[in-house]
Structures are given as C-alpha cells and as structure tokens.
Write a protein that holds these residues in place. Structure first.
Motif, PDB file in Angstrom:
ATOM      1  N   SER A   5       4.164  -3.621 -22.127  1.00  0.00           N
ATOM      2  CA  SER A   5       5.035  -3.654 -20.949  1.00  0.00           C
ATOM      3  C   SER A   5       6.362  -4.352 -21.272  1.00  0.00           C
ATOM      4  N   GLY A  47      -0.201   8.342 -12.560  1.00  0.00           N
ATOM      5  CA  GLY A  47       0.844   7.888 -11.645  1.00  0.00           C
ATOM      6  C   GLY A  47       2.162   8.628 -11.736  1.00  0.00           C
ATOM      7  N   ILE A 103       6.106  -2.671  -3.744  1.00  0.00           N
ATOM      8  CA  ILE A 103       5.926  -2.173  -2.374  1.00  0.00           C
ATOM      9  C   ILE A 103       6.739  -3.033  -1.391  1.00  0.00           C
ATOM     10  N   SER A 123       9.656  -4.597  -2.191  1.00  0.00           N
ATOM     11  CA  SER A 123      11.033  -4.835  -2.653  1.00  0.00           C
ATOM     12  C   SER A 123      12.065  -4.606  -1.553  1.00  0.00           C
ATOM     13  N   VAL A 124      11.747  -3.718  -0.602  1.00  0.00           N
ATOM     14  CA  VAL A 124      12.697  -3.465   0.501  1.00  0.00           C
ATOM     15  C   VAL A 124      12.902  -4.718   1.350  1.00  0.00           C
ATOM     16  N   GLN A 149       3.512   8.523  -5.554  1.00  0.00           N
ATOM     17  CA  GLN A 149       3.050   7.625  -4.497  1.00  0.00           C
ATOM     18  C   GLN A 149       1.925   6.758  -5.036  1.00  0.00           C
TER      19      GLN A 149
END
Ligand code: FAD
Length: 391
Positions: A38, A293, A47, A49-50, A302
């Motif tokens: 990674s 994914g 999920i 971050s907004v 999604q």
C-alpha cells in the motif's frame, strides 16, 4: 513450499482480505505468507471524507488508521507490509514491481495476486486516497483552508460524493447563511439516472432545505482566476450548447473516478481502464490473479459491491488453495442499493425499487458515516461492513 499471496491495496477490499487470509485461511493452509502492498501507510475511511474535508469536523484518528498497527498480531514470517505502489506487473513471471519509499523498484514474486488498488479522484481531491498518507493530508489541509476562506462555493458534479458534500456544506454553512453553496450536475435532478426519480427529487428538496442551490443540466466548463484559492467566474455549459456564467470563490470537483490500474499490462484492462474481471473474479486467462472492488470492471464502483465480491472470494480460498474448482460470483447489477446522506440530519436512498426513509439513512449512515466502526474494520474485527466474516 511457501505460497506468497500478494495483496495490492489496503482499502475496503484489500485490508479485510489480508486479515482473512492470515486469520482464517492460513489455519488450514499453513504454507501461506501474505504481503500487503500500500502506498498509503494508513487505512483511510473515505466514506466520511465528505464530512471531514470541512474544517474542524473530525480529528484524524477517526478516519486514518496506521496500517502497521492493524497487523501487529500476525507472525513476521507470515506477514509483511510493504509501503509502496505497484508500478509493474509481469503475469508470465508472477512478479510485481513495487516503488518503495526510497525510490527503489522492488520485485516481489507471488503465488497468488489479489488486486484491490481501487480508484482515485481527479485533481488530487481527497475524497479517496491521494497517493501517500502525506499527500492525502496535504490535499485535505488545502481544501479546508479554501473552504474556510470562501464565501461562495460551487460543488461540481452531483453524484453521490457531490450530493453528500454539498449537503455537509449546507448543514455547516448555507443553512445559517454563512456561505452560498451551489451544486452543479448534468442531470435535471441530482444523482445518477439509475436512481429512482422520487429519490432524486427528495435529494433536491433536502438540499434546498439546507439552502443549497441546485443547477441541473449543466457542467462546469471553465473557471477564471483559479489560482487554487479563488475562482471568480464560472462558466457552465448545457447539453444544447448554451452557457451560463455564475461567480464563486471556490469550485470543488467531485466527479471523475480513475481506476488505479496503470501498473497492469494493457491487455488486462477494459476500455474503462478497469481490469477485466471474470465471473470467478479472476482476470480472464490468469488463474492466479484475482481482482476486487473499484479496480475491476464487473460492477459499479461501490463499497457494497466491493464487500460482496470480497466475501465471495473469502469463501473460495480453501478450494482454490487445494487446487480445486472455485464457484462463480453471482451478482445482479440491475438492483440499485444506495444510501445518500444530505447534511448531518437527513438523507435519502434506494433499496431495489423502494425508497428508503430519511430517518433510516440518518440512523444507519449519516449519524457517524461509519466512523463508529471504522477502527474495527481496520483491525479486521468487524469483518467488513459490520458483519461477521464467512467461516
Ligand atoms: C465520499 C464517498 C462516500 C462513499 N459512500 C459509499 C456508500 O455509502 N456506499 C457504497 O457502496 N460505496 C460508497 N463509496 C464507494 C466506496 O468507497 C468504494 O467503492 C470502495 O472504497 C472501493 O473499495 P476498493 O478496496 O476497491 O478501493 P479503495 O477503497 O479505493 O482502496 C484502494 C487502495 O489501493 C491503494 N492503491 C492505489 N494504487 C495502488 C498501487 N499502485 N499499488 C498498491 N496499492 C495501491 C490505495 O491507496 C487504496 O488504499 C463512497 C466513496 C466515497 C468517495
């Protein structure tokens, strides 16, 4: 002989797969060794971050979990964490080339490869990982300052990320008149075409309640004086060729998902840039390369699809490592299942043909945006999406 399983990516698919291989599969297949690769040395809970992209909403410990700490319980001869990005893949030699911190390209040989490298947003937006953890932090810091300093903000793109981000800005600033927030989307209504009309209408109504203006049927074409801090004049174009000019201090793009697959040979990629993914989740023609994914082309990007793919692969490992046939992954792309938060207290969504109540969306998603269970996900305790792992 040791079988090395290389997992590329420690996101929503790669992280639980690595835990599962170490905790479950390796109890029956004692010759397994897992290498998790990674570039981001933390697990990023995207999920939310907004919400955490806004200034002063959440501390980093709620959305970034150091990867090394999540894997301390596994013996070093069974597990290695490599901080670096895959740059090459040679499926004939069964090797991946990993660019590690000091710039060296390290070649790692695999028995089995699981590609879970996901996707990223254009313009280095921190909705998802931006390269390394430091790069993501820098992108978040820049955006927070821009948001703090702007009096008027245009959110470009009205898919899930755009609607949820506009909702957060509405809750924090527009509702109380602190800032003007405008959401621009290509559809006459927000959200994608595949979402029910009534759900999209609810989204527009809920945004309006937060004083978020929606301009539909348009896309942001150009912005002047965009030095990264101020965009004064924003031109919108419509499908019929007409244009409209609005002003804003800041334009924030929320569209343009790019699959992280450039390391793979051209022939493995579909036209979309995603890796070709057969119904057994392997790249057609390669028996030892699995894709999960957002990096794969089987299903829309999604977490819900990532989760079912990941769980399916978990149930197939025993047969696979015994050299037996594996079962196909059964899915139905026509079934829509999506939840959208719209600000701190409201939301909308769809499960099949049903519209989901706002209160349920708030209860299941909007209250915490998953940050209440993200630490368990990172540790591998919740087994993904809060449910137990397959046996
Ligand atoms: C704001 C937001 C809200 C969302 N809400 C929902 C929701 O409510 N429901 C839903 O179903 N979906 C949701 N999603 C979508 C969901 O986050 C993705 O579908 C999911 O993260 C895909 O998981 P993944 O493991 O395939 O990829 P990712 O989670 O993107 O992880 C990929 C990992 O690979 C790493 N990587 C990248 N390049 C390389 C490389 N070259 N080598 C090695 N590693 C690499 C990255 O650092 C990353 O950690 C949301 C997305 C966003 C942005």
């Amino acid at each position: 002989m040791t079988k090395t399983v290389v997992v590329l990516g420690a996101g929503m698919a790669g992280l639980p797969i690595a835990h599962y291989l170490l905790r479950k599969t390796s109890t029956q297949h004692t010759d397994l060794r897992v290498v998790l690769v990674s570039p981001h040395d933390t697990f990023y809970w995207k999920i939310a971050s907004v919400r955490f992209a806004l200034p002063d909403q959440m501390t980093e410990d709620k959305y970034m979990y150091p990867l090394a700490e999540q894997f301390t319980s596994y013996p070093t001869e069974k597990f290695e964490l490599v901080i670096g990005a895959a740059e090459t893949l040679d499926p004939e030699q069964n090797t991946v080339g990993i660019r590690v911190g000091d710039g060296e390209l390290r070649s790692i040989e695999y028995h089995t490869l699981v590609v879970a490298t996901g996707s990223r947003y254009r313009e280095d937006m921190p909705w998802k990982e931006v390269g390394t953890s430091e790069q993501t932090r820098a992108s978040l810091a820049k955006l927070r300052v821009q948001i703090r300093d702007a009096r008027s903000i245009v959110v470009a793109g009205a898919g899930l990320t755009g609607v949820e981000f506009a909702g957060e800005l509405g809750s924090a600033y527009a509702k109380s008149g602190l800032k003007e927030i405008t959401l621009v989307g290509v559809g006459e209504l927000p959200l994608e075409d595949k979402i029910k009309q009534s759900v999209r209408e609810t989204a527009r109504r809920e945004l309006k309640k937060l004083n978020v203006r929606y301009i539909g049927g348009a896309r942001v074409a150009t912005k002047t004086s965009d030095d990264g801090t101020k965009a004064k004049s924003v031109t919108l174009t419509r499908a019929d060729g007409t244009t409209q000019t609005i002003t804003a201090d800041l334009v924030v793009p929320t569209f343009g998902l790019v699959p992280n697959t450039s390391f793979a040979p051209e022939g493995m990629r579909a036209a979309s840039g995603c890796l070709r993914q057969g119904e057994d989740l392997r790249v057609p023609g390669y028996k030892n390369i699995f894709v999960l994914g957002d990096a794969g082309d089987l299903q829309p990007a999604q977490a819900a699809n990532t989760d079912t793919q990941t769980r399916h692969l978990m149930t197939q490992f025993n047969s696979y490592f015994r050299g037996e046939a594996i079962q196909p992954y059964v899915f139905d792309n026509s079934k829509v299942q999506m939840a959208f938060t719209i600000g701190r207290d409201r939301g909308t969504g769809q499960a099949g043909s049903w519209q989901i109540w706002s209160i349920l969306i708030w209860f299941l998603k909007g209250r915490h945006l998953g940050t209440n269970t993200a630490d368990a996900y990172a540790r591998g305790d919740a087994g993904g999406m809060g449910r137990a792992w397959p046996k």
